[in-house]
Design an enzyme around this catalytic site. Structure first.
Site, PDB file in Angstrom:
ATOM      1  N   CYS A  69      -4.434  -5.156  -0.810  1.00 31.47           N
ATOM      2  CA  CYS A  69      -5.894  -5.335  -0.737  1.00 31.47           C
ATOM      3  C   CYS A  69      -6.378  -6.396  -1.712  1.00 31.47           C
ATOM      4  O   CYS A  69      -7.448  -6.952  -1.540  1.00 31.47           O
ATOM      5  CB  CYS A  69      -6.617  -4.027  -1.021  1.00 31.47           C
ATOM      6  SG  CYS A  69      -6.031  -2.689  -0.002  1.00 31.47           S
ATOM      7  N   ASN A  84      -1.832   4.041  -5.270  1.00 36.58           N
ATOM      8  CA  ASN A  84      -1.231   3.281  -4.174  1.00 36.58           C
ATOM      9  C   ASN A  84      -0.300   2.179  -4.649  1.00 36.58           C
ATOM     10  O   ASN A  84       0.460   1.642  -3.869  1.00 36.58           O
ATOM     11  CB  ASN A  84      -2.334   2.682  -3.285  1.00 36.58           C
ATOM     12  CG  ASN A  84      -3.267   1.769  -4.049  1.00 36.58           C
ATOM     13  OD1 ASN A  84      -3.913   2.188  -5.003  1.00 36.58           O
ATOM     14  ND2 ASN A  84      -3.325   0.519  -3.645  1.00 36.58           N
TER      15      ASN A  84
HETATM   16  N1  PMP Z   1      -7.695   3.631  -0.765  1.00 33.85           N
HETATM   17  C1  PMP Z   1      -6.402   3.425  -1.011  1.00 33.85           C
HETATM   18  C2  PMP Z   1      -5.694   4.280  -2.018  1.00 33.85           C
HETATM   19  C3  PMP Z   1      -5.701   2.413  -0.334  1.00 33.85           C
HETATM   20  O1  PMP Z   1      -4.416   2.184  -0.594  1.00 33.85           O
HETATM   21  C4  PMP Z   1      -6.399   1.609   0.608  1.00 33.85           C
HETATM   22  C5  PMP Z   1      -5.692   0.490   1.327  1.00 33.85           C
HETATM   23  N2  PMP Z   1      -4.690   0.946   2.172  1.00 33.85           N
HETATM   24  C6  PMP Z   1      -7.760   1.876   0.828  1.00 33.85           C
HETATM   25  C7  PMP Z   1      -8.383   2.888   0.126  1.00 33.85           C
HETATM   26  C8  PMP Z   1      -8.567   1.061   1.809  1.00 33.85           C
HETATM   27  O2  PMP Z   1      -8.070   1.210   3.079  1.00 33.85           O
HETATM   28  P1  PMP Z   1      -8.647   0.339   4.297  1.00 33.85           P
HETATM   29  O3  PMP Z   1      -8.511  -1.096   3.863  1.00 33.85           O
HETATM   30  O4  PMP Z   1      -7.749   0.693   5.420  1.00 33.85           O
HETATM   31  O5  PMP Z   1     -10.055   0.732   4.529  1.00 33.85           O
END
Ligand code: PMP
Length: 387
Positions: free
Chosen positions: A324, A150
């Site tokens: 995040c 990501n």
């Molecule tokens: N996995 C990946 C690869 C992410 O990029 C993200 C954040 N977009 C997440 C998990 C966690 O997603 P969320 O915060 O929407 O639960």
């Protein structure tokens, strides 16, 4: 006017998705667990949505479990599978560049008696398959490697990892959040047993995710209650959001080829121009095995936060790394895993393109980027020392 080039952090919900959701807020408001006709209407869209999401990843509809998002799906996959199968072994393998949620789930598993191995990546962020094979023991029950990263956009050799896990009779989980809607995913071809998906990453509503669970793979639930989602995720289903994710999956299935071609053109324009116009600037991630919408750079002598603020003044939204963990001062664990020094990891810029970008967004970025880097370098004593 704002120029948004940070689609990995958040995506707007497609208007067609909003339109598809609205009837389920008021007119078709039933609970799929009810046996009357109002409940039946909700069940219909619930099952149709599983079908649309399944079709998009080569899965059957009964293999899709709805959750509240990618984090929950990752928890359900890793904790649910490990606890259910601990009689077979207590060893779980992840990659060093996994999303922070996977790292923190791994820490939780460690506290609960599991042993975690982390597989290194090469300088481009590709998981070293030979190291992965070396880590596998007769206690290994699960391998988790993200489909694509990501932050730096590197795409993994998923079918090779899947084949290795299948050969060794180990379950294979992949967090496909960064790749969904950008690459065609086939759970059968790639021998994927568990896969994390998120609704917003295909322009669906937030607060909804899914976990693909291959038939025959046994997991424990984490949320206990009324037994919805085959007992694997209790709680009344979020039908409006599920109707939205159905529409989002249908749109992406039709439009992905054309859409990703456009992203790739913009991405390549950004990469070529930035690398040719800015001295001592490097591309992070793999030169070719990368997501079509991702450009990720580092600049000698420039600090990522200052870059971000300079772009903010120009109304351009970009990122220095994963949203995040952007509120910590720690450099990105992904960039450190590539072998970068802390100061190199801090000088990074992530650009991610999406559905509503136009060439004007790319041009707005390219018009100011070289000057911003030059100005920040003039202010940086570190850079002056080096030249
Ligand atoms: N996995 C990946 C690869 C992410 O990029 C993200 C954040 N977009 C997440 C998990 C966690 O997603 P969320 O915060 O929407 O639960």
């Amino acid at each position: 006017m704002n120029f948004y080039l940070d689609y990995q952090s958040s995506k707007p919900v497609d208007q067609r998705v909003i339109d598809a959701m609205l009837p389920y807020q008021h007119d078709t408001f039933g609970n799929p667990s009810s046996l009357h006709a109002v409940g039946d209407d909700a069940t219909e869209v619930l099952e149709a949505s599983r079908g649309a999401i399944g079709a998009f990843i080569g899965a059957e509809k009964d293999e899709i479990i709805f959750t509240s998002g990618a984090t929950e799906s990752n928890n359900l996959a890793l904790i649910g599978y490990s606890f259910r199968n601990r009689d077979k072994g207590n060893h779980v393998v992840i990659a060093e560049i996994e999303h922070i949620s996977i790292h923190n789930i791994a820490k939780y598993l460690e506290k609960n008696g599991f042993v975690i191995s982390k597989v290194p990546v090469d300088q481009f962020g590709v998981v070293k398959i030979e190291k992965l094979a070396e880590r596998i023991t007769d206690k290994t029950i699960l391998v988790s490697v993200g489909y694509a990263n990501n932050e730096i956009g590197t795409v993994q050799n998923i079918s090779q990892i899947g084949a290795l896990c299948r050969e060794k009779n180990i379950a294979f989980h992949t967090d496909a959040v960064a790749a969904e809607g950008l690459l065609s995913i086939d759970t059968n071809k790639d021998n994927i047993d568990l896969m994390t998906l998120s609704s917003n990453d295909i322009y669906g509503p937030k607060g909804l995710g899914a976990l693909y669970v291959r038939k025959g793979i046994r997991i424990n639930p984490l949320i206990i209650g009324g037994g919805q989602e085959r007992g694997l995720r209790s709680g009344t289903e979020n039908i409006p959001a599920i109707a939205g994710m159905k529409k989002a999956a249908e749109i992406i299935q039709n439009e992905m080829p054309e859409e990703t071609k456009r992203f790739q053109q913009y991405r390549d324009k950004i990469i070529n121009e930035v690398l040719s116009k800015v001295p001592r600037c490097y591309l992070n991630g793999h030169p070719t095995k990368r997501l079509p919408n991702n450009a990720h750079f580092r600049f000698d002598g420039v600090e990522g936060e200052s870059l971000l603020l300079s772009f903010k003044e120009k109304k351009i939204a970009v990122s220095t790394g994963s949203a995040c963990s952007s509120k910590t001062l720690e450099p990105s664990h992904t960039l450190i895993a590539l072998g970068l020094l802390h100061e190199e990891a801090h000088g990074s810029l992530e650009i991610t393109l999406g559905r509503f970008n136009q060439e004007a967004d790319v041009d707005a970025l390219l018009a100011v980027l070289p000057e911003i880097v030059k100005r920040l370098r003039r202010l940086s004593p570190l850079y002056k020392e080096e030249v």
